[in-house]
Motif scaffolding. Sequence first.
Motif, PDB file in Angstrom:
ATOM      1  N   GLN A  47       4.989  -5.207  16.115  1.00 26.85           N
ATOM      2  CA  GLN A  47       5.436  -5.796  15.241  1.00 26.85           C
ATOM      3  C   GLN A  47       5.018  -6.019  14.431  1.00 26.85           C
ATOM      4  N   ALA A  48       2.896  -5.475  14.328  1.00 30.55           N
ATOM      5  CA  ALA A  48       2.065  -5.502  13.410  1.00 30.55           C
ATOM      6  C   ALA A  48       2.148  -4.600  12.777  1.00 30.55           C
ATOM      7  N   ASN A  49       2.630  -3.338  13.267  1.00 30.74           N
ATOM      8  CA  ASN A  49       2.278  -2.185  12.470  1.00 30.74           C
ATOM      9  C   ASN A  49       3.932  -1.903  11.780  1.00 30.74           C
ATOM     10  N   GLU A  50       4.909  -2.590  12.057  1.00 25.28           N
ATOM     11  CA  GLU A  50       6.356  -2.822  10.988  1.00 25.28           C
ATOM     12  C   GLU A  50       5.783  -3.689   9.990  1.00 25.28           C
ATOM     13  N   LEU A  51       4.965  -4.671  10.283  1.00 27.10           N
ATOM     14  CA  LEU A  51       4.578  -5.455   9.229  1.00 27.10           C
ATOM     15  C   LEU A  51       3.134  -5.369   8.200  1.00 27.10           C
ATOM     16  N   LEU A  52       2.931  -4.496   8.327  1.00 26.56           N
ATOM     17  CA  LEU A  52       1.665  -3.335   8.014  1.00 26.56           C
ATOM     18  C   LEU A  52       2.298  -2.485   7.304  1.00 26.56           C
ATOM     19  N   LEU A  53       3.970  -1.682   7.641  1.00 27.93           N
ATOM     20  CA  LEU A  53       3.947  -0.883   6.481  1.00 27.93           C
ATOM     21  C   LEU A  53       4.673  -1.387   5.382  1.00 27.93           C
ATOM     22  N   ALA A  54       5.663  -2.966   5.599  1.00 26.22           N
ATOM     23  CA  ALA A  54       5.959  -3.833   4.585  1.00 26.22           C
ATOM     24  C   ALA A  54       5.029  -4.371   3.693  1.00 26.22           C
ATOM     25  N   TRP A  55       3.697  -4.821   4.394  1.00 29.82           N
ATOM     26  CA  TRP A  55       2.838  -5.603   3.587  1.00 29.82           C
ATOM     27  C   TRP A  55       2.810  -4.858   2.443  1.00 29.82           C
ATOM     28  N   LEU A  56       2.162  -3.361   3.240  1.00 33.01           N
ATOM     29  CA  LEU A  56       1.705  -2.651   2.302  1.00 33.01           C
ATOM     30  C   LEU A  56       2.343  -1.527   1.231  1.00 33.01           C
ATOM     31  N   SER A  57       3.719  -1.729   1.339  1.00 30.98           N
ATOM     32  CA  SER A  57       4.793  -1.238   0.366  1.00 30.98           C
ATOM     33  C   SER A  57       5.103  -2.307  -0.372  1.00 30.98           C
ATOM     34  N   LYS A  58       4.729  -3.297   0.112  1.00 33.02           N
ATOM     35  CA  LYS A  58       5.299  -4.741  -0.839  1.00 33.02           C
ATOM     36  C   LYS A  58       3.875  -4.073  -2.211  1.00 33.02           C
ATOM     37  N   GLN A  59       2.726  -4.053  -1.420  1.00 32.55           N
ATOM     38  CA  GLN A  59       1.421  -4.772  -2.478  1.00 32.55           C
ATOM     39  C   GLN A  59       0.877  -3.338  -2.994  1.00 32.55           C
ATOM     40  N   LEU A  60       1.700  -2.462  -2.908  1.00 31.38           N
ATOM     41  CA  LEU A  60       2.188  -1.320  -3.207  1.00 31.38           C
ATOM     42  C   LEU A  60       2.589  -1.624  -4.615  1.00 31.38           C
ATOM     43  N   LYS A  61       4.326  -1.468  -4.561  1.00 34.42           N
ATOM     44  CA  LYS A  61       5.714  -1.587  -5.135  1.00 34.42           C
ATOM     45  C   LYS A  61       6.359   0.152  -4.443  1.00 34.42           C
ATOM     46  N   ILE A  62       5.915   0.588  -3.902  1.00 35.20           N
ATOM     47  CA  ILE A  62       6.177   1.466  -3.366  1.00 35.20           C
ATOM     48  C   ILE A  62       7.643   1.016  -2.473  1.00 35.20           C
ATOM     49  N   PRO A  63       8.357   2.799  -2.019  1.00 33.25           N
ATOM     50  CA  PRO A  63       9.185   2.296  -0.603  1.00 33.25           C
ATOM     51  C   PRO A  63       8.268   2.758  -0.167  1.00 33.25           C
ATOM     52  N   GLN A  64       8.959   1.700   0.829  1.00 30.48           N
ATOM     53  CA  GLN A  64       8.479   2.069   3.051  1.00 30.48           C
ATOM     54  C   GLN A  64       7.873   2.926   2.664  1.00 30.48           C
ATOM     55  N   LYS A  65       9.281   4.067   2.936  1.00 27.09           N
ATOM     56  CA  LYS A  65       9.128   5.306   3.170  1.00 27.09           C
ATOM     57  C   LYS A  65       8.070   6.468   2.563  1.00 27.09           C
TER      58      LYS A  65
END
Length: 87
Positions: free
Chosen positions: A36-54
């Motif tokens: 759960q923490a890893n998934e949240l980290l990737l989603a949060w970074l994607s949102k903050q950086l405004k880039i796709p999670q992939k």
Amino acid sequence: MVLSIYCQPGAKLTKVVGLFDDSLKISLQAPAVENQANELLLAWLSKQLKIPQKQIQFISGQNSRKKRLEIWGLISPDQIIQALMPK
């Protein structure tokens, strides 16, 4: 670009809290259970950086607090710093 992160799961808010041991320290609202923490980290970074999670991928540390992530695409180190700086 490679980003070194130290994660603190189980926090009240997901946010950058500063530096820790040459890594960016991020508190995560999710617990360190069942990825759960890893998934949240990737989603949060994607949102903050405004880039796709992939465009964000683990290099190491999926099962550790200390993680290394690769970020690629049309984003500069300066843009990453601006997006992640504590406000």
